[in-house]
Every structure is written in C-alpha cells, then in structure tokens.
Scaffold this active site. Structure first.
Site, short mmCIF file in Angstrom:
data_model
loop_
_atom_site.label_atom_id
_atom_site.label_comp_id
_atom_site.label_asym_id
_atom_site.label_seq_id
_atom_site.Cartn_x
_atom_site.Cartn_y
_atom_site.Cartn_z
N VAL A 18 51.86 -0.77 23.20
CA VAL A 18 50.42 -0.72 22.97
C VAL A 18 49.64 -0.83 24.28
O VAL A 18 48.70 -0.05 24.53
CB VAL A 18 49.98 -1.86 22.00
CG1 VAL A 18 48.50 -1.74 21.68
CG2 VAL A 18 50.80 -1.83 20.72
N LYS A 107 49.48 -10.99 16.02
CA LYS A 107 49.40 -11.67 14.71
C LYS A 107 50.18 -12.98 14.70
O LYS A 107 49.77 -13.94 14.06
CB LYS A 107 49.88 -10.77 13.58
CG LYS A 107 51.34 -10.35 13.66
CD LYS A 107 51.49 -8.90 13.90
CE LYS A 107 52.86 -8.52 14.36
NZ LYS A 107 52.97 -7.12 14.70
N GLY A 189 63.72 4.24 14.55
CA GLY A 189 62.87 3.38 15.38
C GLY A 189 61.83 2.61 14.59
O GLY A 189 60.96 1.97 15.18
N GLU A 192 63.48 -2.92 14.19
CA GLU A 192 63.98 -3.40 15.47
C GLU A 192 65.46 -3.74 15.34
O GLU A 192 65.99 -3.84 14.23
CB GLU A 192 63.20 -4.65 15.87
CG GLU A 192 61.72 -4.34 15.92
CD GLU A 192 60.93 -5.32 16.74
OE1 GLU A 192 61.53 -6.17 17.40
OE2 GLU A 192 59.71 -5.20 16.71
N LYS A 207 50.42 -11.87 8.72
CA LYS A 207 49.23 -11.05 8.45
C LYS A 207 48.48 -11.56 7.22
O LYS A 207 47.25 -11.57 7.19
CB LYS A 207 49.65 -9.59 8.29
CG LYS A 207 50.15 -9.00 9.61
CD LYS A 207 50.90 -7.71 9.40
CE LYS A 207 51.38 -7.13 10.72
NZ LYS A 207 52.34 -6.03 10.53
N GLY A 310 52.41 1.67 15.95
CA GLY A 310 52.41 2.79 16.89
C GLY A 310 51.50 2.49 18.08
O GLY A 310 50.46 1.84 17.91
P1 NAP Z 1 55.99 -4.55 23.96
O1 NAP Z 1 56.21 -3.09 23.92
O2 NAP Z 1 57.17 -5.46 23.88
O3 NAP Z 1 55.18 -4.88 25.30
C1 NAP Z 1 54.98 -6.18 25.76
C2 NAP Z 1 54.43 -6.09 27.17
O4 NAP Z 1 54.09 -7.38 27.63
C3 NAP Z 1 55.41 -5.50 28.18
O5 NAP Z 1 54.74 -4.60 29.02
C4 NAP Z 1 55.89 -6.72 28.97
O6 NAP Z 1 56.16 -6.43 30.34
C5 NAP Z 1 54.66 -7.61 28.90
N1 NAP Z 1 55.01 -9.01 29.00
C6 NAP Z 1 55.73 -9.75 28.12
N2 NAP Z 1 55.85 -11.01 28.57
C7 NAP Z 1 55.18 -11.06 29.74
C8 NAP Z 1 54.96 -12.08 30.69
N3 NAP Z 1 55.45 -13.31 30.51
N4 NAP Z 1 54.23 -11.76 31.79
C9 NAP Z 1 53.75 -10.53 31.99
N5 NAP Z 1 53.93 -9.52 31.11
C10 NAP Z 1 54.65 -9.77 30.01
O7 NAP Z 1 54.99 -5.01 22.81
P2 NAP Z 1 53.96 -4.07 21.98
O8 NAP Z 1 54.71 -3.38 20.89
O9 NAP Z 1 53.13 -3.30 22.90
O10 NAP Z 1 53.10 -5.20 21.22
C11 NAP Z 1 52.09 -5.91 21.90
C12 NAP Z 1 51.30 -6.74 20.88
O11 NAP Z 1 50.70 -5.85 19.93
C13 NAP Z 1 52.16 -7.70 20.06
O12 NAP Z 1 51.43 -8.87 19.80
C14 NAP Z 1 52.39 -6.95 18.76
O13 NAP Z 1 52.63 -7.82 17.66
C15 NAP Z 1 51.06 -6.24 18.62
N6 NAP Z 1 51.14 -5.03 17.79
C16 NAP Z 1 52.03 -4.05 18.10
C17 NAP Z 1 52.07 -2.91 17.31
C18 NAP Z 1 53.03 -1.79 17.63
O14 NAP Z 1 53.06 -0.80 16.89
N7 NAP Z 1 53.84 -1.89 18.69
C19 NAP Z 1 51.20 -2.78 16.22
C20 NAP Z 1 50.27 -3.80 15.94
C21 NAP Z 1 50.27 -4.93 16.75
P3 NAP Z 1 57.35 -5.45 30.79
O15 NAP Z 1 56.96 -4.10 30.26
O16 NAP Z 1 57.35 -5.48 32.27
O17 NAP Z 1 58.58 -6.00 30.15
#
Ligand code: NAP
Length: 439
Positions: A18, A107, A189, A192, A207, A310
């Site tokens: 995201v 969330k 995908g 997880e 949620k 997404g």
């Molecule tokens: P993600 O792909 O795992 O990305 C997490 C990011 O945070 C990565 O870039 C990671 O860095 C960085 N990060 C994690 N720990 C860190 C730290 N200690 N210091 C600095 N950077 C750190 O997660 P995502 O899917 O984008 O989700 C992000 C949020 O959106 C979550 O809360 C999730 O629940 C919410 N969300 C996601 C979706 C979805 O479809 N993916 C939908 C709704 C809500 P690196 O890249 O360097 O590892």
C-alpha cells in the site's frame, strides 16, 4: 497544528503493497490532489526497513529512509502503512504528539489500541483518519461517521475479509473442499503463507471491533468480539446450503439491541460463518470482494460493495484521507474526536438471540418427530421449518432419515443446549451441521 497551512509536508511510513502506491500516487498526482485540498502536498519521505528492497511502484531512492522518527518531526500529515502494533503505535503517538494529523490503514492497531490513539489525537486537537482500515477501497468509515451522523445505525453485517470470501465462494461455485479452496487462494496470492488471521476470523474481528465502536458511539474492546473462523465449514454444509437456497458467508455482525438477561441496551459484535438467503444483497459479494450492509433507523438498509484489498485500491482510501487531512489544515480548528458518548455495554453471546439451522440424522421409526419436537420445546426454542429427506442406512444397519430444522429467534445459550440435548437423544444418530442464519 503546525504553522505552515498552505504547503503541507506528507511523510509515509512503510513502502510496501500500500505504502509504495500511496507514495507514487502522491508524487504523480500532487497538483491535482493539491487543487482538491486547497494546499500544496509535498511528499518528504518514505520510511522503510530495507533501502534496497524492490518496490511495487517507482519511488525516487532519495525519498527512502530508515529513520522514521526524523521524518515524522518534519511532517504535517503522517501516513502510517507499516502494519502491526510496534513500532507503528509509538510512531503514531509521536506524530500526533508533534501536532501532525495521522492517516492509517492499520486495523490491528486500531482494534487493540484505538482509544489510546484517539485520546492522544484529541489532546492536541489533531485528527486520526482510518478509512482504509476496514474494507480497503470501500467508503464505509466516512459514511458511518459523517453521512449517518444524523441517523441511528441499528445493525451492520459485513463481508470484511476477502480471503475467506474467496475460499467460501470457490467452495460454493466449484464444489471444492475447504483445503482445496485455501490452496487456490494461496496460489493466487489471496491468502498469506500463514492464513490463520484470515481463516480463523481474527482479521474480521478487528474490523468488526472498529465498525461497532464507530457505529454505536462506544469503545468496544476487541476481547468482547465473539469470533469463529471458517476452518470447520465443509463441502457438505455448502452443498446443503445451496439446496435450501442459501449461501454461507463469514459475517462480521455489529448489532445494537437489548441484553436478554439484563434488559439493558447494548452492543453485540460477532464474527462467524452464517447462512444467508441467496437473494440477500450480501450473497452477491463474490471472489475476494468485500461488502457491508448497514441498517439505520431512518435510512433503512444500505449496501456498500467493492475491493477489500490491494495496493492501488487501498491507496484510494488512504489518499482520500490525506486530502481530508489537508483540507482540515487549510480550514484550521481542532480535530473532531471519536464519539463514544453512548458508552453501551457489550452483550455476551449467550444473551443474544439467533436463528439456527440444524441438520441431524435420526432413526427412521415411529415417534421420532415427537421426540425431536419435545427437545425443542423443553429448551424454549420454537421451530420455524422442518424438512425431512430420503432415508439411508445407519451404521447399525437400521434405516435413517435426515432432518433440517430452522428455528425461530432464540437465545444463543438455549440454542446450544438444544443442540447438545439433540446429540444426546437416543433417536438421533448424529448432529451433522449447525449454522446461524441471518437475513
Ligand atoms: P507490507 O507490504 O508488509 O508493507 C509494510 C511496509 O512497512 C514495508 O515497506 C516495510 O519496509 C515497512 N516497515 C515495516 N516495519 C518497519 C519498521 N520497523 N521500520 C520501517 N519500515 C517498516 O504491508 P501492506 O500490505 O502495505 O499493509 C500496510 C498496512 O495497510 C497494514 O496495516 C495493513 O493491515 C493495511 N492494509 C493493507 C491492505 C492490502 O491490501 N495490502 C488492505 C487494507 C489495509 P520494507 O519494505 O523495507 O520491508
């Protein structure tokens, strides 16, 4: 709020699925988003863990940093997209403490620490936005908070986890077993490597906790949310549901009603597999999509439908919050805190009324129906419909029949006692299926 209202500095924490999309779109669409906000929006950096990791959208390397703390101190709007509890919680508290508005999609953090974060925002007159935290791209937080602020929400039923909806939909449309449908979700995908949070209902419970708190103006603790996942849903149950014109969905149900034990008004928040008629609007949510059905006193039923996950889809909701935050900076004034004025108690599941669909195999002999009916009446549960289907042969060689019984609304505790008594009754060979019914 910080001084510079007209040229706002935005920091993004997290450059993953995201975060990379949000940062990319902020750079590409800065002029247009700025026009909508009435303020310049400058992305000042993206905090990540690994500066060399590949990103899902192009980001200039000079914007990447591992120093989230320094980034926050320079920002007017902080967008938290790291996920998890720590360091996200500490960083959000730091950001709010510095007077920045915060946008998050987290969330898990909101469900566990929402009141602490909202209090911190209220103390400094900052705002915490979280449209993407429930059902990603679907606008549901703002409608509940703003559009329905003049109404009284009575019930929400949501398909808020795309992975489980995909699995149940595959089982329904292709006749797959749970394991085969999960394997397909993993291959595509949607699930997880460790699918526990999705298939055991933890994600949906978080949620539901957020939706219930918002809709009923009450801080609902996550531990008060009843949770059942979908791992026990069998291909046979799906087939039986189909035959009776129903479909099984994992529903997050948030309901304002009366505690049958105390008579007091309260909030019931629960997540469990649920039988709904195929004609219900929620039955039309296919694949990994999400849908939220809201019932309000004056508005009546409302349906929200769309992508629940997404990178780009979630970024849409996050950027909407960024524009809202920017507009507030331009307009000035304190942030509007979360409304918890109703402060309703949680209703324990046993004191909630549910309708049950119970399938059982019984001995095919005279007097069986009377014996079954007695079990229901002994437990104060009334039967709405009863269907008997073709006889078979039980393990002992005697003839058996299958009964599918749907009850009227009855106390959960009574329903459970009835099922236990049925299972122990000598005319019952086995209780094969129990599901709650909605709609
Ligand atoms: P993600 O792909 O795992 O990305 C997490 C990011 O945070 C990565 O870039 C990671 O860095 C960085 N990060 C994690 N720990 C860190 C730290 N200690 N210091 C600095 N950077 C750190 O997660 P995502 O899917 O984008 O989700 C992000 C949020 O959106 C979550 O809360 C999730 O629940 C919410 N969300 C996601 C979706 C979805 O479809 N993916 C939908 C709704 C809500 P690196 O890249 O360097 O590892």
């Amino acid at each position: 709020m910080k001084d510079n209202y007209r040229d706002l500095r935005v920091a993004v924490l997290g450059g993953g699925t995201v975060g990379a999309q949000v940062a990319h779109r902020l750079l590409e669409g800065a002029a247009e988003l700025g026009s909508r906000s009435g303020a310049g929006l400058s992305l000042i950096g993206v905090a990540v863990r690994d500066l060399t990791a590949e990103r899902s959208a192009p980001l200039p390397s000079e914007l990447l940093t591992t120093d989230a703390h320094s980034l926050i101190l320079q920002a007017d709007i902080v967008v938290e997209l790291m996920g998890g509890i720590e360091p996200a919680r500490t960083l959000i508290l730091e950001a709010l403490g510095s007077g920045a508005d915060v946008v998050t999609a987290n969330k898990a953090l909101l469900a566990e620490h929402g009141p602490e974060l909202f209090d911190a925002a209220a103390r400094v007159g900052a705002q915490l936005y979280y449209e993407a935290a429930v059902a990603a791209a679907i606008p549901i937080i703002r409608p509940l908070r703003d559009s329905l602020a003049g109404d009284r929400v009575t019930k929400i039923m949501g398909i808020v986890n795309g992975t489980t909806n995909f699995i149940l939909d595959q089982m329904d449309s292709k006749g797959l077993s749970f394991d085969a449908a999960l394997a397909e979700a993993t291959a595509l995908g949607y699930a997880e490597a460790d699918p526990t949070a999705d298939i055991e209902g933890f994600d949906a419970a978080q949620k539901a906790c957020i939706l219930s708190s918002l809709a009923f103006h009450t801080a609902v603790p996550l531990e008060d949310v009843y949770r059942e996942g979908i791992t026990a849903v069998s291909a046979e149950q799906i087939e039986a549901a189909k035959k009776s014109g129903h479909v099984i969905k994992l529903l997050a149900i948030c309901e304002r009603s009366f505690d049958t034990a105390t008579g007091r008004e309260g909030v019931s928040t629960r997540v469990h597999p649920t039988l709904i008629p195929r004609s219900h609007p929620l039955a039309a949510a296919h694949g990994a999509n999400n849908a939220v059905y809201v019932d309000a006193e004056a508005a009546g039923p409302l349906m929200f439908y769309g992508a629940g996950a997404g990178g780009a889809e979630t970024a849409s909701a996050v950027l909407g919050d960024v524009v809202s935050a920017a507009r507030r900076h331009v307009a000035g004034g304190p942030g509007v805190g979360e409304s918890t004025h109703a402060d309703l108690p949680s209703i324990p599941l046993d004191h909630v009324a549910s309708r049950l669909n119970i399938s059982l195999v019984v001995k095919d002999q005279p007097g069986v129906l009377a014996a079954i009916a007695r079990v229901f009446s002994d437990h104060d549960v009334s039967v709405e419909t009863l269907h008997q289907s073709a006889s078979g042969e039980g393990a002992s060689g005697s003839e058996t029949a299958t009964l599918v019984i749907q009850t009227h609304s009855a106390l959960e505790a009574r329903g459970r006692e009835t099922v236990d008594a049925l299972a122990a009754n000598p005319v019952v060979v086995g209780v094969t299926n129990v599901l709650r019914v909605e709609g």
